[in-house]
Design an enzyme around this catalytic site. Structure first.
Site, PDB file in Angstrom:
ATOM      1  N   LYS A  25      -3.068  -7.470  -1.563  1.00  0.00           N
ATOM      2  CA  LYS A  25      -2.415  -6.304  -2.644  1.00  0.00           C
ATOM      3  C   LYS A  25      -2.400  -6.627  -4.031  1.00  0.00           C
ATOM      4  CE  LYS A  25      -1.746  -3.604  -0.763  1.00  0.00           C
ATOM      5  NZ  LYS A  25      -2.981  -2.589  -0.032  1.00  0.00           N
ATOM      6  N   SER A  26      -3.610  -7.309  -4.504  1.00  0.00           N
ATOM      7  CA  SER A  26      -3.518  -7.922  -6.021  1.00  0.00           C
ATOM      8  C   SER A  26      -4.438  -7.187  -6.883  1.00  0.00           C
ATOM      9  CB  SER A  26      -3.795  -9.346  -6.023  1.00  0.00           C
ATOM     10  OG  SER A  26      -2.738 -10.144  -5.394  1.00  0.00           O
ATOM     11  N   GLY A  27      -5.354  -6.144  -6.006  1.00  0.00           N
ATOM     12  CA  GLY A  27      -6.327  -5.703  -6.679  1.00  0.00           C
ATOM     13  C   GLY A  27      -7.799  -5.968  -6.084  1.00  0.00           C
ATOM     14  N   LYS A  55      -0.418   4.093  -5.487  1.00  0.00           N
ATOM     15  CA  LYS A  55       0.040   4.476  -6.627  1.00  0.00           C
ATOM     16  C   LYS A  55      -0.971   3.932  -7.828  1.00  0.00           C
ATOM     17  CE  LYS A  55       4.723   5.580  -6.234  1.00  0.00           C
ATOM     18  NZ  LYS A  55       6.102   5.157  -6.656  1.00  0.00           N
ATOM     19  N   SER A 108       3.986  -3.148  -2.865  1.00  0.00           N
ATOM     20  CA  SER A 108       2.656  -2.759  -2.200  1.00  0.00           C
ATOM     21  C   SER A 108       2.496  -3.286  -0.854  1.00  0.00           C
ATOM     22  CB  SER A 108       1.572  -2.927  -3.223  1.00  0.00           C
ATOM     23  OG  SER A 108       0.351  -2.458  -2.482  1.00  0.00           O
ATOM     24  N   TYR A 166      -4.375  -7.970 -12.453  1.00  0.00           N
ATOM     25  CA  TYR A 166      -4.540  -6.592 -12.067  1.00  0.00           C
ATOM     26  C   TYR A 166      -4.007  -5.899 -13.501  1.00  0.00           C
ATOM     27  CZ  TYR A 166      -3.196  -2.455  -9.632  1.00  0.00           C
ATOM     28  OH  TYR A 166      -2.866  -0.895  -9.328  1.00  0.00           O
ATOM     29  N   PHE A 221      -8.938   5.074 -10.768  1.00  0.00           N
ATOM     30  CA  PHE A 221      -7.974   4.906  -9.637  1.00  0.00           C
ATOM     31  C   PHE A 221      -7.913   6.350  -8.985  1.00  0.00           C
ATOM     32  CE2 PHE A 221      -4.040   5.965  -7.280  1.00  0.00           C
ATOM     33  CZ  PHE A 221      -4.169   4.877  -6.354  1.00  0.00           C
ATOM     34  N   ARG A 252      -1.715 -10.609  -9.801  1.00  0.00           N
ATOM     35  CA  ARG A 252      -0.919  -9.436 -10.008  1.00  0.00           C
ATOM     36  C   ARG A 252       0.530  -9.858 -10.110  1.00  0.00           C
ATOM     37  NH1 ARG A 252      -0.601  -3.983  -6.581  1.00  0.00           N
ATOM     38  NH2 ARG A 252       0.343  -2.661  -7.948  1.00  0.00           N
ATOM     39  N   HIS A 305      -9.020 -13.838   1.166  1.00  0.00           N
ATOM     40  CA  HIS A 305      -7.474 -14.081   1.142  1.00  0.00           C
ATOM     41  C   HIS A 305      -7.071 -15.220   1.309  1.00  0.00           C
ATOM     42  CE1 HIS A 305      -6.675  -9.936  -0.107  1.00  0.00           C
ATOM     43  NE2 HIS A 305      -6.465  -9.607   1.275  1.00  0.00           N
TER      44      HIS A 305
END
Length: 288
Positions: free
Chosen positions: A45-47, A250, A130, A185, A221, A122, A100
């Site tokens: 969830k870091s981009g 988002k 997230s 991010y 986005f 991020r 990851h």
């Protein structure tokens, strides 16, 4: 492959068994990188998806055809996933790879090659929010009982994929040993065009101004949110419960402020300052 309830333990962290086996994890740890490989490294969830999209478009000079016709996990497959062998296009140059995994697993193999590493970090407060929402929709991850409990697990480093603090510090401690480009991010969010130009320079991928603009457009986005090759709506509801949220949720900076209580914020800041007290990490996010 199902294994929704299975958890794998590897290299000091836990990972979802639906995506990983001991065989796939050991294969990743012993993978032979090429000098031309480009490896996207992130904590979840870091981009990650954003960088996969940017690099795909960068190597296609802004042409959106590949990004709109091939799923991102096939364009930049996950090194440690059980599907990696099937997804890897061995004859492609450069090969875009994603992981990851923590640094101590991959650094020995990466040091033997001249592969380029792009590390995306991020604000961990936004990550925990997230990641919490992703756990609620991903059936291969444990259902969080509450945001409070999930936050405590995140700070303790007992969530799947391990400690954010260890992950970011581990990889960035190897900047002198690896050909590593560090970006956040927040950098991408602040000035995407400039970030693309910096990435292109690092990768030796010359781009014309109109190509940079096309990459910006296709990797915005709203564009990614509507692109079925990126937004994970292709994934079965048996794996991702799309009724509980969107994978592309988002795409903003600072969403943590709508989730953290003042007490949670104070606790997070305390733990962060303690764990990162010796860090040389270039911060691009406020703690307050």
């Amino acid at each position: 492959m199902d294994r929704m309830e299975v958890t794998e333990n590897f290299a000091g962290i836990t990972l979802p068994g639906h995506l990983h086996t001991q065989e796939s994890l050991h294969a990743a740890a012993t993978f032979q990188f090429r000098d031309t490989d480009v490896v996207i490294v992130t904590y979840p969830k870091s981009g990650t998806t954003w960088m996969q999209e940017i690099l795909t478009l960068m190597y296609s000079k802004g042409d959106g055809h590949l990004a709109k016709t091939v799923p991102n996990w096939a364009r930049a497959p996950w090194l440690e996933h059980v599907y990696f062998k099937d997804m890897l296009q061995a004859d492609r140059e450069p090969r875009l790879l994603t992981t990851h995994l923590p640094c101590h697993v991959l650094a020995p193999a990466l040091k033997k090659a001249k592969a380029k590493v792009i590390y995306v970090a991020r604000n961990p407060k936004d990550i925990v929010v997230s990641f919490y929402h992703f756990h609620k929709m991903a059936k291969f991850l444990p259902e969080p009982s509450s945001f409070e409990d999930f936050l405590m697990q995140f700070l303790d480093g007992t969530v799947q994929y391990g400690s954010w603090f260890d992950h970011v510090e581990g990889w960035l401690s190897q900047r002198r040993e690896l050909d590593l480009f560090y970006i956040t991010y927040e950098d991408l969010h602040r000035d995407l065009g400039h970030a693309i130009e910096e990435l292109a320079a690092f990768l030796g991928c010359a781009l014309r101004p109109e190509e940079v603009s096309a990459i910006q457009q296709h990797s915005s986005f709203p564009a990614m949110q509507e692109n079925t090759m990126v937004n994970y709506t292709l994934v079965s509801c048996d794996i991702l419960d799309h009724s509980k949220g969107q994978f592309m949720r988002k795409g903003i900076v600072g969403d943590w402020r709508d989730h953290f209580t003042p007490l949670q914020d104070a606790l997070f800041n305390r733990v962060y300052k303690e764990k990162m007290r010796h860090s040389s990490l270039r911060l691009h996010w406020p703690l307050a």
